[in-house]
Write a protein that holds these residues in place. Structure first.
Motif, PDB file in Angstrom:
ATOM      1  N   THR A   1       0.741  -1.210   0.114  1.00  0.00           N
ATOM      2  CA  THR A   1      -0.196  -0.072   0.159  1.00  0.00           C
ATOM      3  C   THR A   1       0.935   0.963  -0.016  1.00  0.00           C
ATOM      4  O   THR A   1       0.631   2.340  -0.601  1.00  0.00           O
ATOM      5  CB  THR A   1      -0.980   0.060   0.960  1.00  0.00           C
ATOM      6  OG1 THR A   1      -1.922  -1.189   1.068  1.00  0.00           O
ATOM      7  CG2 THR A   1      -1.861   1.226   1.272  1.00  0.00           C
TER       8      THR A   1
ATOM      9  N   ASP B   1      -5.521   1.939   3.074  1.00  0.00           N
ATOM     10  CA  ASP B   1      -6.617   1.282   2.251  1.00  0.00           C
ATOM     11  C   ASP B   1      -7.201   0.007   3.377  1.00  0.00           C
ATOM     12  O   ASP B   1      -6.975   0.210   4.499  1.00  0.00           O
ATOM     13  CB  ASP B   1      -5.888   0.123   1.255  1.00  0.00           C
ATOM     14  CG  ASP B   1      -7.080  -0.362   0.190  1.00  0.00           C
ATOM     15  OD1 ASP B   1      -8.205   0.109   0.115  1.00  0.00           O
ATOM     16  OD2 ASP B   1      -6.644  -1.112  -0.533  1.00  0.00           O
TER      17      ASP B   1
ATOM     18  N   SER C   1     -11.199  -2.107   4.337  1.00  0.00           N
ATOM     19  CA  SER C   1     -12.679  -1.919   4.135  1.00  0.00           C
ATOM     20  C   SER C   1     -13.188  -1.048   5.392  1.00  0.00           C
ATOM     21  O   SER C   1     -14.237  -0.369   5.114  1.00  0.00           O
ATOM     22  CB  SER C   1     -13.321  -3.273   4.437  1.00  0.00           C
ATOM     23  OG  SER C   1     -12.881  -3.667   5.769  1.00  0.00           O
TER      24      SER C   1
ATOM     25  N   TYR D   1     -11.534   1.630   6.654  1.00  0.00           N
ATOM     26  CA  TYR D   1     -11.313   3.163   6.250  1.00  0.00           C
ATOM     27  C   TYR D   1     -12.021   3.584   4.893  1.00  0.00           C
ATOM     28  O   TYR D   1     -12.727   4.802   4.879  1.00  0.00           O
ATOM     29  CB  TYR D   1      -9.826   3.448   5.727  1.00  0.00           C
ATOM     30  CG  TYR D   1      -9.446   4.754   5.211  1.00  0.00           C
ATOM     31  CD1 TYR D   1      -8.971   5.622   5.981  1.00  0.00           C
ATOM     32  CD2 TYR D   1      -9.242   4.885   3.965  1.00  0.00           C
ATOM     33  CE1 TYR D   1      -8.596   6.811   5.903  1.00  0.00           C
ATOM     34  CE2 TYR D   1      -8.835   6.182   3.420  1.00  0.00           C
ATOM     35  CZ  TYR D   1      -8.717   7.086   4.504  1.00  0.00           C
ATOM     36  OH  TYR D   1      -8.271   8.549   3.985  1.00  0.00           O
ATOM     37  N   ALA D   2     -12.321   2.676   4.107  1.00  0.00           N
ATOM     38  CA  ALA D   2     -13.066   3.010   2.656  1.00  0.00           C
ATOM     39  C   ALA D   2     -14.507   2.962   2.816  1.00  0.00           C
ATOM     40  O   ALA D   2     -15.067   3.568   2.212  1.00  0.00           O
ATOM     41  CB  ALA D   2     -12.578   1.850   1.653  1.00  0.00           C
TER      42      ALA D   2
ATOM     43  N   ASP E   1     -12.599   8.134   7.977  1.00  0.00           N
ATOM     44  CA  ASP E   1     -11.481   8.468   7.531  1.00  0.00           C
ATOM     45  C   ASP E   1     -11.350  10.005   8.096  1.00  0.00           C
ATOM     46  O   ASP E   1     -10.255  10.309   8.592  1.00  0.00           O
ATOM     47  CB  ASP E   1     -11.661   8.564   6.032  1.00  0.00           C
ATOM     48  CG  ASP E   1     -13.145   9.112   5.480  1.00  0.00           C
ATOM     49  OD1 ASP E   1     -14.006   9.335   6.314  1.00  0.00           O
ATOM     50  OD2 ASP E   1     -13.246   9.470   4.310  1.00  0.00           O
TER      51      ASP E   1
ATOM     52  N   HIS F   1      -6.402   7.900  -0.330  1.00  0.00           N
ATOM     53  CA  HIS F   1      -7.086   6.601  -0.460  1.00  0.00           C
ATOM     54  C   HIS F   1      -6.225   5.657  -1.519  1.00  0.00           C
ATOM     55  O   HIS F   1      -6.427   5.881  -2.965  1.00  0.00           O
ATOM     56  CB  HIS F   1      -8.536   6.418  -0.667  1.00  0.00           C
ATOM     57  CG  HIS F   1      -8.928   4.985  -0.727  1.00  0.00           C
ATOM     58  ND1 HIS F   1     -10.180   4.723  -1.269  1.00  0.00           N
ATOM     59  CD2 HIS F   1      -8.684   3.917  -0.229  1.00  0.00           C
ATOM     60  CE1 HIS F   1     -10.602   3.396  -1.228  1.00  0.00           C
ATOM     61  NE2 HIS F   1      -9.663   2.915  -0.742  1.00  0.00           N
TER      62      HIS F   1
ATOM     63  N   LYS G   1      -6.451   2.795  -3.086  1.00  0.00           N
ATOM     64  CA  LYS G   1      -7.410   1.780  -3.466  1.00  0.00           C
ATOM     65  C   LYS G   1      -6.926   0.558  -4.079  1.00  0.00           C
ATOM     66  O   LYS G   1      -6.165   0.536  -4.941  1.00  0.00           O
ATOM     67  CB  LYS G   1      -8.683   2.190  -4.410  1.00  0.00           C
ATOM     68  CG  LYS G   1      -9.865   1.421  -4.673  1.00  0.00           C
ATOM     69  CD  LYS G   1     -10.860   1.903  -5.477  1.00  0.00           C
ATOM     70  CE  LYS G   1     -11.761   1.006  -5.510  1.00  0.00           C
ATOM     71  NZ  LYS G   1     -12.831   1.375  -6.293  1.00  0.00           N
TER      72      LYS G   1
END
Length: 469
Positions: free
Chosen positions: A215, A422, A424, A426-427, A433, A455, A457
């Motif tokens: 990441t 990244d 689930s 955080y997104a 966030d 992000h 992703k």
């Protein structure tokens, strides 16, 4: 927004308020306490880099041997593998010349995800790696790659020891994996053996990395100022750029050499340094987990446990007759019945459609509960308390990393760095966030460093391919 909206009802809730107020205080970590957490993590990071003090911390602080980051000159086709919580992702990254004299190469990504089934999670290492090789072959056939020799970067999201970039000795299976063997073996060799057994691939694994390192590298491709990689999903961990001269286990070859360090920060609190913040609910979740006493920091933050903490609290509230008229359904009483995505969905509704309760009601119905209007508000509040604590503890960790990076740049005032994130939680969580970013800024404000967040992703799979490049 959600706190202000819900608390306007909270004040009017009569007999419910005293217990909820106590719960709110129980789950609240003050700024002073967060600073203490940040200080302790910073200390443990320093210890973990020093051979003589490594035993003083549970964080691994593992050198990744990734000491070359993408600069935009990379070209060609590369395979990225990402073995995470319960999914395998196979990715083809093709980098070609930029258009219109741009500085970044054109990146074309094709990918496919595959579910890691329960029998693989509880089987043998050979079965798992044969599955990986089989899916690589299937992907190669679909994308016309059969016969082509492509470099492979492998994101392997478990703790391992490295002495070079394509060699990784597995230290432990974590997350939902209960594989019977493999610890102490070379991950790259296990994959090469599976590829050989499969017989239809011509690939070489040139690099293996942790998902946080992947990441971080993916973040660098987006922002050359990225120095932190963070995962907040099923599990949580972080990586950052460290001066090699500070890593005692790695021979320093030049004062300006840098390397990505995989912190394995999920182990951070296993020394007992966060015991004062552990509630009865944290202790229940830990006791019912596959590895009690381990990954305490992760259990307070990540998606694998957030829903279970909320479920434990709701059951306690019902037992003291403050919720669901004192009734606990058989489903709600079942471990892991309240999914972490429910926490996100409930918070989303509280923010977007204040006063509406369809989502909360549907979720509670799925676990056998018919809530009153007051019950709905209580559930929303519990989700908010648990989410806020998770985001703020995560911010304390990020601020410690930022301060460590700042110490490596003593002459730079008001240093600005980027964190690629990244996962689930955080997104997918609607406020995590923002809470993470705001609290990190607050905790870093007195230390001459600022953290910007992007992000990254699907960063771990793309990052693995970029490391191969």
């Amino acid at each position: 927004v959600v706190v202000i909206g819900i608390c306007s009802i909270f004040i009017k809730m009569g007999s419910y308020q005293p217990y909820l107020q106590s719960l709110k205080e129980l789950l609240h970590v003050t700024d002073a306490q967060l600073t203490t957490v940040s200080d302790r993590m910073l200390q443990d990071m320093t210890y973990g880099l020093q051979l003589s003090r490594k035993s003083k911390t549970q964080m691994e602080m593992l050198p990744s041997f990734v000491d070359s980051l993408p600069d935009g000159s990379e070209r060609g086709a590369f395979i990225g593998l990402d073995l995470g919580g319960t999914n395998l992702r196979v990715l083809l990254l093709t980098l070609s010349d930029p258009v219109d004299n741009g500085s970044k190469p054109v990146a074309d990504i094709k990918s496919e995800s595959f579910k890691v089934t329960k029998d693989l999670l509880e089987g043998t290492s050979a079965q798992l790696f044969d599955f990986i090789a089989e899916k690589m072959a299937s992907f190669a056939h679909k994308n016309g790659l059969v016969g082509k020799k492509l470099p492979v970067g492998f994101t392997f999201s478990f703790p391992f020891d490295q002495d070079r970039i394509n060699h990784a000795i597995l230290k432990a299976w974590t997350k939902a994996y209960h594989i019977k063997d493999g610890v102490g073996d070379d991950v790259v060799q296990m994959l090469h053996d599976a590829i050989a057994r499969q017989g239809d691939l011509n690939c070489e694994v040139v690099a293996v990395c942790n998902d946080t390192v992947g990441t971080l590298v993916s973040g660098v491709a987006e922002d050359q100022n990225c120095q932190i990689g963070l995962i907040v999903g099923t599990g949580t961990n972080a990586a950052y750029l460290e001066k090699v001269s500070n890593i005692e286990s790695v021979e320093s070859q030049g004062a300006d050499r840098w390397m990505c360090v995989d912190m394995e920060w999920e182990y951070f609190a296993d020394t007992g340094c966060l015991d004062q913040f552990l509630t009865e609910f944290d202790k229940q979740v830990d006791a019912s987990s596959p590895m009690p006493g381990q990954f305490i920091f992760e259990k307070m933050i990540s998606g694998m446990y957030m829903g279970e903490i909320v479920r434990s609290i709701l059951c306690k509230l019902a037992k003291v007759d403050n919720l669901f008229a004192g009734n606990i359904s058989e489903t709600l009483a079942t471990t892991d019945a309240f999914l972490s995505r429910y926490v996100s969905d409930i918070t989303e509704e509280a923010i977007a459609e204040h006063g509406k309760t369809e989502v909360v009601t549907k979720i509670l119905s799925s676990v056998g509960v018919t809530p009153s209007s007051e019950d709905v508000v209580i559930v929303q509040l519990v989700c908010e308390f648990v989410s806020t604590r998770a985001a703020h503890l995560c911010a304390a960790g990020v601020s410690a990393i930022a301060r460590k990076i700042k110490a490596n740049h003593p002459d730079e005032n008001d240093l600005v760095i980027t964190a690629g994130v990244d996962g689930s939680v955080y997104a997918g969580h609607p406020t995590f966030d923002t809470m993470l970013e705001d609290k990190t800024a607050q905790l870093c404000s007195a230390h001459g460093v600022k953290v910007q967040f992007i992000h990254a992703k699907d960063g771990s799979g793309k990052g693995a391919a970029l490391i191969a490049a």
